[in-house]
Scaffold this active site. Sequence first.
Site, PDB file in Angstrom:
ATOM      1  N   ASN A  56       0.792  -1.228   0.000  1.00  0.00           N
ATOM      2  CA  ASN A  56       0.000   0.000   0.000  1.00  0.00           C
ATOM      3  C   ASN A  56       0.829   1.285   0.000  1.00  0.00           C
ATOM      4  O   ASN A  56       0.366   2.309  -0.506  1.00  0.00           O
ATOM      5  CB  ASN A  56      -0.914  -0.037   1.244  1.00  0.00           C
ATOM      6  CG  ASN A  56      -1.504   1.325   1.570  1.00  0.00           C
ATOM      7  OD1 ASN A  56      -2.416   1.793   0.885  1.00  0.00           O
ATOM      8  ND2 ASN A  56      -0.961   1.979   2.593  1.00  0.00           N
ATOM      9  N   TYR A  71       2.546  10.324 -11.418  1.00  0.00           N
ATOM     10  CA  TYR A  71       1.879   9.501 -10.405  1.00  0.00           C
ATOM     11  C   TYR A  71       0.967   8.477 -11.091  1.00  0.00           C
ATOM     12  O   TYR A  71       0.992   7.285 -10.766  1.00  0.00           O
ATOM     13  CB  TYR A  71       1.061  10.396  -9.462  1.00  0.00           C
ATOM     14  CG  TYR A  71       0.173   9.619  -8.511  1.00  0.00           C
ATOM     15  CD1 TYR A  71       0.705   8.974  -7.400  1.00  0.00           C
ATOM     16  CD2 TYR A  71      -1.199   9.511  -8.748  1.00  0.00           C
ATOM     17  CE1 TYR A  71      -0.114   8.243  -6.541  1.00  0.00           C
ATOM     18  CE2 TYR A  71      -2.022   8.783  -7.893  1.00  0.00           C
ATOM     19  CZ  TYR A  71      -1.472   8.155  -6.785  1.00  0.00           C
ATOM     20  OH  TYR A  71      -2.276   7.434  -5.947  1.00  0.00           O
TER      21      TYR A  71
END
Length: 252
Positions: free
Chosen positions: A92, A155
């Site tokens: 994560n 990103y």
Amino acid sequence: MLQETPATLSQRITLVTGASSGIGRAVALALARAGAFVVATGRSRERLAALADELAGQGEALPLDVSEPDDIARFMRSMGERHGRINALVVNAGVSPAVEIDTLTVTEYQSLMDVNVRGAVFTFAHALPLLSEGASVVFVGSVAARKGQPGDAVYAGSKGFVRAFARSLGTSPDLMKRRIRVNVVSPGPIETPLTEEATRNPEAKVYVEQLIPMRRWGRDAEVAQAVLFLLSEASSFTTGADLTVDGGMSHV
Ligand SMILES: NC(=O)c1ccc[n+]([C@@H]2O[C@H](COP(=O)([O-])OP(=O)(O)OC[C@H]3O[C@@H](n4cnc5c(N)ncnc54)[C@H](OP(=O)(O)O)[C@@H]3O)[C@@H](O)[C@H]2O)c1
């Protein structure tokens, strides 16, 4: 005759990266509530100490910087010595710094990739020997990988890598032989410290809401429930999937 497929995570050894904040923290707490033993990791020692208290004997919170592959290797060796296995892994940890493509520096590019891409790859690679038969792995991707994210192309690209990497692992014959499932959870806009700048700005907050069919931001606990489903036996026939938790955003 139908076989029972227990959704419980009781007695499972689970490892979560980026658990000191936001989605990772919500996943760690939800896992503990589901009866798992949680090894929660992150960088901020202060936040890790607070999380260790909240886990209350149902886990531990330890420092791990995923941008350092050698640290990940050391961490996994010690994980093996202490627990002997990993039944469930949540990859994560991630960063989303504002980097503009027209002024992008190699340093900015590298620091994002070191966490979102290299960190994800080596977390999985160094955990692999410890993954038990029947283990489940979830990568946290992003709606940005599915829709693109104007103004945040680097990103979005890093999460595109995560999505393709996880989906490839999720159908790998070697992993299938070990009954290891790999899936992706792709959150849309979720209120966490990562998105605080936008959620604190009323105009930006409303602008984002208009992009979401459900017209609201998501909560970290809502992402955690999707992760728990994919980690548990409730999803025993699901691998290579990409589960969106985005209020419908990626479908419009
Ligand atoms: N929030 C959203 O809207 C959203 C949407 C789509 C996808 N996501 C993804 O969801 C994941 C979690 O995001 P979040 O919103 O929960 O953000 P967050 O609240 O900022 O949490 C990020 C976590 O990643 C950790 N981290 C950052 N760099 C690290 C490193 N080098 N090594 C180890 N841990 C590191 C942080 O640890 P420290 O704080 O201890 O450094 C923190 O625990 C990320 O992968 C993000 O890209 C978020």
